[in-house]
Design an enzyme around this catalytic site. Structure first.
Site, mmCIF file in Angstrom:
data_model
loop_
_atom_site.group_PDB
_atom_site.id
_atom_site.type_symbol
_atom_site.label_atom_id
_atom_site.label_comp_id
_atom_site.label_asym_id
_atom_site.label_seq_id
_atom_site.Cartn_x
_atom_site.Cartn_y
_atom_site.Cartn_z
ATOM 1 C CD GLU A 160 -2.455 -1.601 2.516
ATOM 2 O OE1 GLU A 160 -2.244 -0.894 3.519
ATOM 3 O OE2 GLU A 160 -3.069 -2.689 2.570
ATOM 4 C CD GLU A 162 -3.931 -4.690 5.043
ATOM 5 O OE1 GLU A 162 -5.105 -5.095 4.879
ATOM 6 O OE2 GLU A 162 -3.645 -3.481 5.177
ATOM 7 C CD GLN A 216 0.129 2.267 4.590
ATOM 8 O OE1 GLN A 216 -1.019 2.400 5.020
ATOM 9 N NE2 GLN A 216 0.501 2.745 3.426
ATOM 10 C CB ILE A 238 0.340 -8.033 9.865
ATOM 11 C CG1 ILE A 238 1.122 -8.930 8.900
ATOM 12 C CG2 ILE A 238 0.101 -8.731 11.211
ATOM 13 C CD1 ILE A 238 2.553 -9.181 9.312
ATOM 14 N N PRO A 274 -5.270 -9.133 8.464
ATOM 15 C CG PRO A 274 -6.363 -7.317 7.488
ATOM 16 C CD PRO A 274 -5.280 -7.670 8.469
ATOM 17 C CG HIS A 323 -1.043 3.853 13.884
ATOM 18 N ND1 HIS A 323 -2.337 4.162 14.221
ATOM 19 C CD2 HIS A 323 -1.001 3.851 12.527
ATOM 20 C CE1 HIS A 323 -3.049 4.354 13.115
ATOM 21 N NE2 HIS A 323 -2.261 4.161 12.072
#
Ligand SMILES: Cc1ncc(C[n+]2csc(CCOP(=O)(O)OP(=O)(O)O)c2C)c(N)n1
Length: 707
Positions: A392, A437, A459, A464, A466, A507
């Site tokens: 992505e 993903e 990304q 991660i 999926p 994040h």
């Protein structure tokens, strides 16, 4: 179709049915351990097999596809050897259930039991065929890295077949694959085998409106056909047209065949529990085998005697194959044999060839981890045309006119790690994927199986998940489940970790132990720029799948910068680095804890004279047990520290092994320092409290020194 073709068509259908019948008997006799049949799907699948070219086209079949595989050249004996779990089972060496077709020579690619994951592999496979046709030089064999062991073949007009049940079309991966097949006009033939049931769930509960053809009809570039999948002639016509459409490069095709399922879902299922007698009777009238037999008689293609002769020959063939399968040698239960092909047997990333020194270059300025990773990607793409980078937002600009005109700079990743790759290497070597993903990893698997070297990016580690299904159930066991016949070496680069001040739950995640707990996958997590460059190079050149975890906080940190080490600098996996030699206690860690532990150790020595030995593991699977053992035998005290949560974390395994194997050397219980057992919160005060800080490390070291 000629008379011979029609007779052969019927022979293959009958061969498939009789093989199922034989397996059912063997299952009842407990000589095999699972059975799922092709019954009712034979016409659709023989048609597909006869319309395509084994060893030329590529195949990702569903577990129902016995008849397809027989039509492609798989033998009954091969199929029954898998059913008994024989050592000589060509598909898996006794590792996979029956009907998990795989045959390298025929281009039948190893499947899992998961429904619809194969759709994305088919996409990647078709992309690889197209890529090699456009970059024929890339296909050449090269010594020195994974290419030595990865032969490439491609045709230019090959077609990739993938099939699934109507139930499996509910999986996101089916839709994620349609997205790319359609967008890229890939030569992929989808066959949807619609027997109206997914185990006991009827089609209308899976598919809105009860018909998948209606739902997919607006995907651009497709050839669509909806047919009676029990009618051999209709099936063959549709398949030939669909294959011709794909082969001519016009785009993908989807053939939706309405079939029947006379033998329940599998031998573990009894459909009378959820289907009415009336419904079952109506279905029986549509059995394709009986229908074709009648048709051959009616058209005068075979008379009764001809049918009997054909069937008798098939019966004998199946009987002989079953007899031979019953005599088959079973797989070895030695530890070595069981673990064989978990990883590449040809090239290990711990190999001495990956142990090289940095070379001085004219530019000796200190570079960040982000910069050296970017350099490494560029160097490897220059060196090896099989390397492609996608994910992505990794490209500079998908709409590339302004980029080519030099009017815009381009993005090159949300962390800029892939900046300039598209500009230098072109849009077919670095591109933006859909925001999906599983699409990224699933396609990479298909490409890697064909010999390309995907260096895909997820990304953020937080997203991660999926792709987790693809990683754990496909990527990791790919080589092992095919008994070494197939492999899909690739790199998945993932920014990971917290300490971001405001990164919050989505994040800041760690979670490396979830992947080190998955056999078949290498896991790497560097703590500084030079290690990152050297390890990424090994990851790209090696012959195994590598999860490459890049700590976001370390990307641009002052700590651990390094000069550009040249285009050949590599570090072998499984070799820890002693960051600080010491004699009083050992701290074993990696990633962003390395600078924090170093800070704590130096403070502790200044203030108390305690001398800490700090080990940076650098690679988490494999990991350097020898380095850990040597250090703990010297200091007799060990702390395992990591950023991820304490419980069930990476440290638990290391601590347990130290307890088991080094107990006699220990002068104190092994300790762990890690995050609290929760997600990372947004408010910086909370984040600081949740993640391990230098003060926590200091305290643990100090207490252990006093123990
Ligand atoms: C991802 C996943 N979920 C669940 C299962 C268990 N399972 C195996 S077959 C099946 C039904 C599949 O139905 P369909 O795709 O219609 O194919 P059919 O068996 O009817 O040919 C299910 C739920 C699985 N194998 N994989």
């Amino acid at each position: 179709m000629s008379r011979e073709q029609l007779v052969e068509f019927y022979r293959l259908m009958y061969l498939s049915r009789r093989t199922d019948d034989r397996e059912i008997v063997l299952k009842r006799q407990q000589k095999i351990f699972f059975q799922v049949s092709c019954a009712g799907h034979e016409a659709l699948l023989v048609a597909a097999g006869m319309a395509m070219r084994p060893g030329y086209d590529w195949f990702f079949p569903y577990y129902r596809d016995r008849a397809l595989c027989l039509a492609l050249g798989n033998t009954v004996e091969e199929q029954l050897l898998q059913a008994v779990g024989a050592a000589e089972d060509v598909a898996s060496g006794g590792r996979q259930m029956p009907s998990h077709w795989s045959n390298k020579k025929l281009h039948i690619v190893t499947p899992s039991s998961a429904t619809a994951t194969q759709c994305l592999h088919a996409i990647g496979c078709a992309e690889a065929g197209r890529y090699f046709a456009r970059h024929p030089e890339a296909a050449k064999k090269q010594a020195g890295d994974y290419r030595e062991f990865k032969d490439v073949t491609f045709q230019g007009d090959e077609v990739t077949y993938v099939s699934l049940g109507e139930g499996a079309t509910s999986q996101g991966e089916f839709w994620e694959s349609l997205n790319t097949a359609s967008n890229a006009k890939l030569p992929v033939l989808y066959v949807v085998e619609d027997n109206e049931y997914a185990i006991s769930t009827p089609v209308e509960a899976n598919t809105p409106g009860g018909n998948i053809s209606w739902l997919v009809a607006n995907f651009p570039n497709f050839y669509f056909a909806e047919i009676d999948g029990t009618d051999p002639i209709a099936c063959y016509r549709a398949m030939v047209e669909a294959v011709a459409y794909c082969r001519a490069g016009r785009g993908p095709a989807l053939v939706h065949g309405h079939v029947v399922r006379p033998y329940s879902h599998s031998l573990s299922d009894d459909e009378r529990q959820y289907r009415s007698e009336e419904e079952v009777q109506a279905e029986n009238a549509r059995d394709p085998l009986a229908k074709m037999q009648l048709w051959l008689l009616r058209e005068g293609i075979l008379d009764e005697e001809g049918i009997n002769r054909l069937e008798q020959k098939v019966d004998e063939e199946v009987h002989r194959a079953a007899d031979r399968a019953m005599q088959a040698v079973l797989p070895s239960v030695s530890r070595e044999a069981i673990l064989r092909h978990q990883y590449s047997e040809d090239l290990r990333p711990s190999d001495a060839r990956f142990d090289t020194q940095p070379v001085a270059t004219a530019d000796d300025s200190e570079r960040t981890m982000a910069e050296l990773l970017n350099h490494c990607l560029k160097d490897e793409m220059r060196r090896d045309e099989r390397v492609v980078v996608f994910g992505e937002d990794v490209a500079d600009a998908t709409r590339d006119e302004a980029l080519r005109a030099g009017e815009i700079k381009g993005k090159g990743g949300v962390f800029k790690l892939t900046a300039g790759l598209q500009t230098e290497f072109g849009s077919d070597r670095c591109w933006n994927t859909p925001l999906a993903e599983a699409n990224i990893v699933g396609r990479a698997i298909g490409m890697a199986a064909r010999g390309m070297k995907p260096v895909a990016e997820i990304q953020f580690f937080d997203y991660i998940w999926p792709a987790m299904h693809q990683m754990r159930n496909e990527l990791a066991p790919f080589r092992w489940r095919s008994n070494g016949e197939w492999s899909c070496p690739m790199v998945i680069r993932v920014p990971i970790g917290g300490y971001l001040t405001g990164g919050s739950i989505y994040h800041s995640q760690s979670g490396e132990s979830i992947f080190t707990h998955t056999p078949g996958m290498m896991v790497v997590m560097p703590s500084n720029a030079l290690d990152a460059a050297g390890l990424l190079r090994t990851a790209i050149r090696c012959d195994d799948p590598v999860l490459f975890l890049e700590h976001k906080r370390l990307y641009r940190e002052t700590f651990g910068r390094g000069a550009y080490p040249g285009p050949e600098y590599a570090i072998p996996f499984g070799k820890a680095k002693v960051v600080r030699a010491g004699k009083d206690l050992t701290v074993i860690t990696y990633g962003a804890i390395v600078p924090r532990a170093l800070q704590a150790a130096e403070k502790l020595e200044r203030e108390t004279g305690v001398d800490v030995e700090l080990i940076d593991l650098r690679t988490l699977n494999p990991y350097d047990w020898e380095a850990i053992a040597a250090s703990v035998q010297k200091t007799s005290k060990a702390i395992v520290a990591h950023e991820d949560m304490l419980s069930w974390g990476y440290g638990a395994e290391i601590a347990a092994r130290i307890g088991e194997e080094l107990f006699d050397w220990l002068d104190a219980p092994v300790r762990r320092v890690a995050a609290m057992d929760t997600f990372v919160a947004y408010q910086p005060l909370l984040e600081d409290a949740i993640l391990p800080q230098p003060e926590d490390l200091y305290k643990a070291m100090e207490e252990m020194a006093r123990y």
